[in-house]
Design a protein around this motif. Structure first.
Motif, PDB file in Angstrom:
ATOM      1  N   VAL A 178       0.912  -1.230  -0.062  1.00 16.45           N
ATOM      2  CA  VAL A 178      -0.148  -0.174  -0.128  1.00 16.45           C
ATOM      3  C   VAL A 178       1.077   1.224   0.054  1.00 16.45           C
ATOM      4  CG1 VAL A 178      -1.806   1.457   1.498  1.00 16.45           C
ATOM      5  CG2 VAL A 178      -1.902  -0.966   1.065  1.00 16.45           C
ATOM      6  N   ILE A 179       0.539   2.288  -0.669  1.00 18.94           N
ATOM      7  CA  ILE A 179       1.456   3.438  -0.978  1.00 18.94           C
ATOM      8  C   ILE A 179       1.247   4.171   0.709  1.00 18.94           C
ATOM      9  CG2 ILE A 179      -0.401   4.846  -1.744  1.00 18.94           C
ATOM     10  CD1 ILE A 179       1.648   6.204  -3.531  1.00 18.94           C
ATOM     11  N   ARG A 180       2.344   4.749   0.816  1.00 17.72           N
ATOM     12  CA  ARG A 180       2.472   5.482   2.292  1.00 17.72           C
ATOM     13  C   ARG A 180       1.770   6.859   1.772  1.00 17.72           C
ATOM     14  NH1 ARG A 180       8.696   5.262   3.882  1.00 17.72           N
ATOM     15  NH2 ARG A 180       8.595   6.369   1.855  1.00 17.72           N
ATOM     16  N   ARG A 181       1.156   7.126   3.106  1.00 17.21           N
ATOM     17  CA  ARG A 181       0.676   8.634   3.212  1.00 17.21           C
ATOM     18  C   ARG A 181       1.522   9.641   2.762  1.00 17.21           C
ATOM     19  NH1 ARG A 181      -3.616  11.906   5.568  1.00 17.21           N
ATOM     20  NH2 ARG A 181      -4.622   9.993   6.460  1.00 17.21           N
ATOM     21  N   GLU A 182       2.748   9.837   3.154  1.00 15.60           N
ATOM     22  CA  GLU A 182       3.593  10.792   2.754  1.00 15.60           C
ATOM     23  C   GLU A 182       3.759  10.714   1.163  1.00 15.60           C
ATOM     24  OE1 GLU A 182       6.159   7.874   5.210  1.00 15.60           O
ATOM     25  OE2 GLU A 182       4.059   8.550   5.176  1.00 15.60           O
ATOM     26  N   ASP A 183       4.015   9.528   0.789  1.00 20.96           N
ATOM     27  CA  ASP A 183       4.437   9.229  -0.725  1.00 20.96           C
ATOM     28  C   ASP A 183       3.360  10.004  -1.493  1.00 20.96           C
ATOM     29  OD1 ASP A 183       7.008   8.495  -0.352  1.00 20.96           O
ATOM     30  OD2 ASP A 183       6.149   6.354  -0.159  1.00 20.96           O
ATOM     31  N   LEU A 184       2.012   9.680  -1.204  1.00 24.08           N
ATOM     32  CA  LEU A 184       0.735  10.016  -1.808  1.00 24.08           C
ATOM     33  C   LEU A 184       0.538  11.411  -1.876  1.00 24.08           C
ATOM     34  CD1 LEU A 184      -1.577   9.285  -3.638  1.00 24.08           C
ATOM     35  CD2 LEU A 184      -3.095   8.805  -1.437  1.00 24.08           C
ATOM     36  N   GLU A 185       0.885  12.033  -0.617  1.00 25.82           N
ATOM     37  CA  GLU A 185       0.664  13.681  -0.352  1.00 25.82           C
ATOM     38  C   GLU A 185       1.767  14.352  -1.317  1.00 25.82           C
ATOM     39  OE1 GLU A 185      -0.866  13.785   4.100  1.00 25.82           O
ATOM     40  OE2 GLU A 185       1.261  13.887   3.699  1.00 25.82           O
ATOM     41  N   GLY A 186       3.013  13.587  -1.486  1.00 27.78           N
ATOM     42  CA  GLY A 186       3.846  14.280  -2.163  1.00 27.78           C
ATOM     43  C   GLY A 186       3.671  14.190  -3.638  1.00 27.78           C
ATOM     44  N   ILE A 187       3.195  13.236  -4.162  1.00 26.88           N
ATOM     45  CA  ILE A 187       2.692  13.041  -5.463  1.00 26.88           C
ATOM     46  C   ILE A 187       1.516  13.846  -5.860  1.00 26.88           C
ATOM     47  CG2 ILE A 187       1.739  11.243  -7.218  1.00 26.88           C
ATOM     48  CD1 ILE A 187       3.494   9.059  -5.588  1.00 26.88           C
ATOM     49  N   CYS A 188       0.698  13.940  -4.922  1.00 29.33           N
ATOM     50  CA  CYS A 188      -0.556  14.735  -5.151  1.00 29.33           C
ATOM     51  C   CYS A 188      -0.221  16.151  -5.425  1.00 29.33           C
ATOM     52  CB  CYS A 188      -1.485  14.738  -4.096  1.00 29.33           C
ATOM     53  SG  CYS A 188      -2.532  13.047  -4.228  1.00 29.33           S
ATOM     54  N   LYS A 189       0.673  16.745  -4.815  1.00 32.02           N
ATOM     55  CA  LYS A 189       1.428  17.865  -4.561  1.00 32.02           C
ATOM     56  C   LYS A 189       2.151  18.419  -5.794  1.00 32.02           C
ATOM     57  CE  LYS A 189       3.953  21.436  -2.192  1.00 32.02           C
ATOM     58  NZ  LYS A 189       4.716  21.884  -3.227  1.00 32.02           N
ATOM     59  N   LEU A 190       2.758  17.231  -6.479  1.00 29.66           N
ATOM     60  CA  LEU A 190       3.222  17.358  -7.568  1.00 29.66           C
ATOM     61  C   LEU A 190       2.499  17.577  -8.853  1.00 29.66           C
ATOM     62  CD1 LEU A 190       5.950  14.466  -7.947  1.00 29.66           C
ATOM     63  CD2 LEU A 190       6.575  16.965  -7.763  1.00 29.66           C
ATOM     64  N   VAL A 191       1.395  16.743  -8.770  1.00 32.59           N
ATOM     65  CA  VAL A 191       0.277  16.721  -9.729  1.00 32.59           C
ATOM     66  C   VAL A 191      -0.507  18.103  -9.596  1.00 32.59           C
ATOM     67  CG1 VAL A 191      -1.876  15.897 -10.577  1.00 32.59           C
ATOM     68  CG2 VAL A 191      -0.164  14.316  -9.849  1.00 32.59           C
ATOM     69  N   LEU A 192      -0.703  18.744  -8.689  1.00 29.35           N
ATOM     70  CA  LEU A 192      -1.531  20.067  -8.387  1.00 29.35           C
ATOM     71  C   LEU A 192      -0.440  21.233  -8.836  1.00 29.35           C
ATOM     72  CD1 LEU A 192      -3.478  19.476  -5.110  1.00 29.35           C
ATOM     73  CD2 LEU A 192      -4.153  19.230  -7.298  1.00 29.35           C
ATOM     74  N   ASP A 193       0.732  21.060  -8.305  1.00 31.99           N
ATOM     75  CA  ASP A 193       1.547  22.144  -8.993  1.00 31.99           C
ATOM     76  C   ASP A 193       1.783  22.352 -10.337  1.00 31.99           C
ATOM     77  OD1 ASP A 193       1.981  22.880  -6.108  1.00 31.99           O
ATOM     78  OD2 ASP A 193       3.873  22.124  -6.114  1.00 31.99           O
ATOM     79  N   GLU A 194       1.821  21.005 -11.017  1.00 31.08           N
ATOM     80  CA  GLU A 194       1.922  20.875 -12.383  1.00 31.08           C
ATOM     81  C   GLU A 194       0.898  21.626 -12.871  1.00 31.08           C
ATOM     82  OE1 GLU A 194       3.249  20.335 -16.344  1.00 31.08           O
ATOM     83  OE2 GLU A 194       4.556  20.038 -14.350  1.00 31.08           O
ATOM     84  N   ASN A 195      -0.414  21.104 -12.384  1.00 31.47           N
ATOM     85  CA  ASN A 195      -1.727  21.563 -13.147  1.00 31.47           C
ATOM     86  C   ASN A 195      -1.977  23.216 -12.827  1.00 31.47           C
ATOM     87  OD1 ASN A 195      -2.306  19.174 -14.600  1.00 31.47           O
ATOM     88  ND2 ASN A 195      -3.548  18.402 -12.918  1.00 31.47           N
ATOM     89  N   ARG A 196      -1.357  23.402 -11.819  1.00 26.21           N
ATOM     90  CA  ARG A 196      -1.578  25.028 -11.639  1.00 26.21           C
ATOM     91  C   ARG A 196      -0.773  25.954 -12.782  1.00 26.21           C
ATOM     92  NH1 ARG A 196      -0.891  23.723  -6.209  1.00 26.21           N
ATOM     93  NH2 ARG A 196      -2.857  23.753  -5.198  1.00 26.21           N
ATOM     94  N   GLN A 197       0.576  25.380 -13.039  1.00 26.98           N
ATOM     95  CA  GLN A 197       1.272  25.974 -14.046  1.00 26.98           C
ATOM     96  C   GLN A 197       0.789  25.657 -15.613  1.00 26.98           C
ATOM     97  OE1 GLN A 197       5.520  24.701 -13.839  1.00 26.98           O
ATOM     98  NE2 GLN A 197       5.420  24.482 -11.633  1.00 26.98           N
ATOM     99  N   ARG A 198       0.113  24.675 -15.702  1.00 24.42           N
ATOM    100  CA  ARG A 198      -0.392  24.560 -17.246  1.00 24.42           C
ATOM    101  C   ARG A 198      -1.596  25.370 -17.179  1.00 24.42           C
ATOM    102  NH1 ARG A 198      -0.089  17.938 -18.599  1.00 24.42           N
ATOM    103  NH2 ARG A 198       1.939  17.757 -17.608  1.00 24.42           N
ATOM    104  N   ALA A 199      -2.625  25.374 -16.078  1.00 22.71           N
ATOM    105  CA  ALA A 199      -3.970  26.296 -16.343  1.00 22.71           C
ATOM    106  C   ALA A 199      -3.358  27.672 -16.626  1.00 22.71           C
ATOM    107  CB  ALA A 199      -4.447  26.195 -14.979  1.00 22.71           C
ATOM    108  N   ALA A 200      -2.340  28.208 -16.033  1.00 19.69           N
ATOM    109  CA  ALA A 200      -1.785  29.676 -16.278  1.00 19.69           C
ATOM    110  C   ALA A 200      -1.312  29.808 -17.577  1.00 19.69           C
ATOM    111  CB  ALA A 200      -0.602  29.988 -15.334  1.00 19.69           C
ATOM    112  N   SER A 201      -1.064  28.664 -18.369  1.00 22.22           N
ATOM    113  CA  SER A 201      -0.413  28.873 -19.587  1.00 22.22           C
ATOM    114  C   SER A 201      -1.456  28.191 -20.770  1.00 22.22           C
ATOM    115  CB  SER A 201       0.761  28.114 -19.951  1.00 22.22           C
ATOM    116  OG  SER A 201       0.844  26.864 -19.550  1.00 22.22           O
TER     117      SER A 201
END
Length: 445
Positions: free
Chosen positions: A198-221
């Motif tokens: 099972v994926i660990r909480r800290e790893d899933l949190e870190g991955i979700c942050k990557l996805v959200l940060d990436e999508n904020r950048q993409r939305a802006a452009s």
């Protein structure tokens, strides 16, 4: 009046090849290595061989029955529910899934976010077909199930991220970070097929942050977002208090980008009934409905009606899982304890404690040893697999079948089709088979 028999065999028997006009995809798509091994095991059994079959991720009805409410619901629905269902699923089933996710996972979605199909495979196929254009990048950790095949089907650029036993074969944010900038799709499975972890909480949190940060950048452009397919088909099967999390509960904004893949096949030993679903953003689900509608990938109507009744029966689900999950866990823990005991005895083997699904990860470090029957040196995972099958009747699937190319001795052991007795009897057979090896010792010291 009967027709005369025309023997078409001489003309119908043809060799595959480009000369026959087959499409490039048909000629290049590789069949499932898991199913290939399973076919080999069936042939051995048919010839009378005794095999502890830990290969296919399925359930033997002799060992695991479906819930009674599901069985009786199908039987009753067969009298008057045999016409086509709606292409996105029966309304009562979609409503039951909606309530089930809210009650069991704390996730409140609109019913428009839910699409029913004939199992998890069509859902994955539909998600790829809806989100990925040829040449776009799909990122997934390995070992994983079937993402290589789906990437090939949709002419995607597959980027595989090798994992290791150190992280229990789960990805971390650091593993994925260099690869998400150009990705259209990220695919994660937890609990994991094949590792049973099972994926660990800290790893899933870190991955979700990557996805959200990436999508904020993409939305802006003005660029298209990065989506996450979260294969959640095993979430109801977890052990030892393992924390089974969703991206949306660790980061609610992930609901805009996450497509859950789920169904009854694993949690209710109902693999052959073919009822699956996805839950995700409404725009994606609407397009998936159109896409899969042309495939005709809907689940049978009687099974949908019965599944709706099942998901509404919370007490019945709890009672069923009390026994079913205990039986799965007993088998996994027995194999884990047995392999761990062999390790304590000095054999170069190990296993990862099971956390979820119906799988155990086990490593057999037999490289360099010589077979006692032929004298052949064991050099690959395939050599290990063949030797343990022939010498001990032990049938398992190497991690290469799940995209991890390294010859490292790691195998998936699946317990849905074996008995308690099978699990108890296989460890002494493994001990004898490994002890018989010569040359480089399979045991330390």
């Amino acid at each position: 009046m009967s027709r005369p028999i025309i023997d078409a065999t001489p003309h119908a028997t043809q060799k595959a090849g480009k000369a026959r006009g087959h499409a490039v995809l048909a000629e290049t798509l590789v069949g499932s290595r898991i199913l290939e091994i399973a076919a080999e095991i069936r042939e051995l059994k048919a010839k009378g061989s005794k095999v502890c079959d830990l290969t296919v991720g399925d359930f033997a009805p002799t060992e695991f029955q479906i819930p009674e409410v599901l069985r009786e619901g199908i039987r009753g629905a067969l009298t008057n529910q045999t016409n086509y269902p709606p292409s996105d699923g029966m309304p009562e089933l979609r409503g039951a899934i909606q309530k089930f996710y809210e009650t069991r996972l704390g996730l409140k979605y609109p019913v428009e976010s839910i699409l029913v199909a004939s199992g998890a495979r069509p859902v994955l196929f539909g998600a790829y077909g809806t989100l990925v254009d040829p040449g776009e990048t799909v990122v997934f950790p390995v070992p994983s199930w079937n993402n290589d095949a789906y990437s090939t089907m949709f002419k995607a650029q597959a980027v595989t991220i090798p994992t290791s036993a150190k992280s229990r074969f789960m990805p971390t944010a650091a593993d994925l970070a260099p690869h998400l900038g150009k990705a259209k799709l990220l695919v994660i499975n937890s609990p994991l097929n094949p590792a049973g972890t099972v994926i660990r909480r800290e790893d899933l949190e870190g991955i979700c942050k990557l996805v959200l940060d990436e999508n904020r950048q993409r939305a802006a452009s003005g660029k298209a977002p990065l989506y996450l397919i979260y294969d959640f088909i095993y979430w109801m099967l977890s052990f030892h208090g393992a924390e089974v999390l969703t991206p949306v509960e660790v980061a609610p904004e992930m609901a805009a980008y996450t497509i859950f893949v789920d169904g009854i096949s694993k949690a209710f030993a109902a693999t052959g009934l073919r009822v699956g679903w996805c839950v995700g953003p409404t725009d994606v689900i609407a397009r998936m409905k159109t896409y899969l509608g042309h495939v005709g990938a809907w689940a049978p109507r009687p099974e949908q009606v019965a599944t709706a009744a099942l998901l509404k029966d919370g007490a019945g689900i709890d009672a069923y899982h009390k026994t079913m999950i205990a039986e799965v866990e007993w088998r996994l823990q027995t194999l884990y304890a047995g392999i761990s005991q062999l390790q304590k005895e000095g054999f170069d083997v190990e296993a990862i404690p099971p956390q979820g699904a119906i799988y155990l990860s086990a490593r057999f470090g037999l490289f360099g040893a010589k077979r006692p029957d032929t004298g052949a040196v064991i050099r690959t995972n395939q050599d290990i697999r063949k030797y343990l099958l022939e010498a001990a009747g032990f049938a398992a699937v190497p991690f290469q079948a799940f995209g991890l190319e390294e010859e490292n001795g790691w195998f998936r052991l699946s317990v849905g089709a074996v008995s308690r007795k099978d699990c108890e009897e296989i460890i002494p057979k493994l001990r004898s088979a490994i002890s018989a090896l010569s040359g480089k010792k399979a045991a330390n010291g």
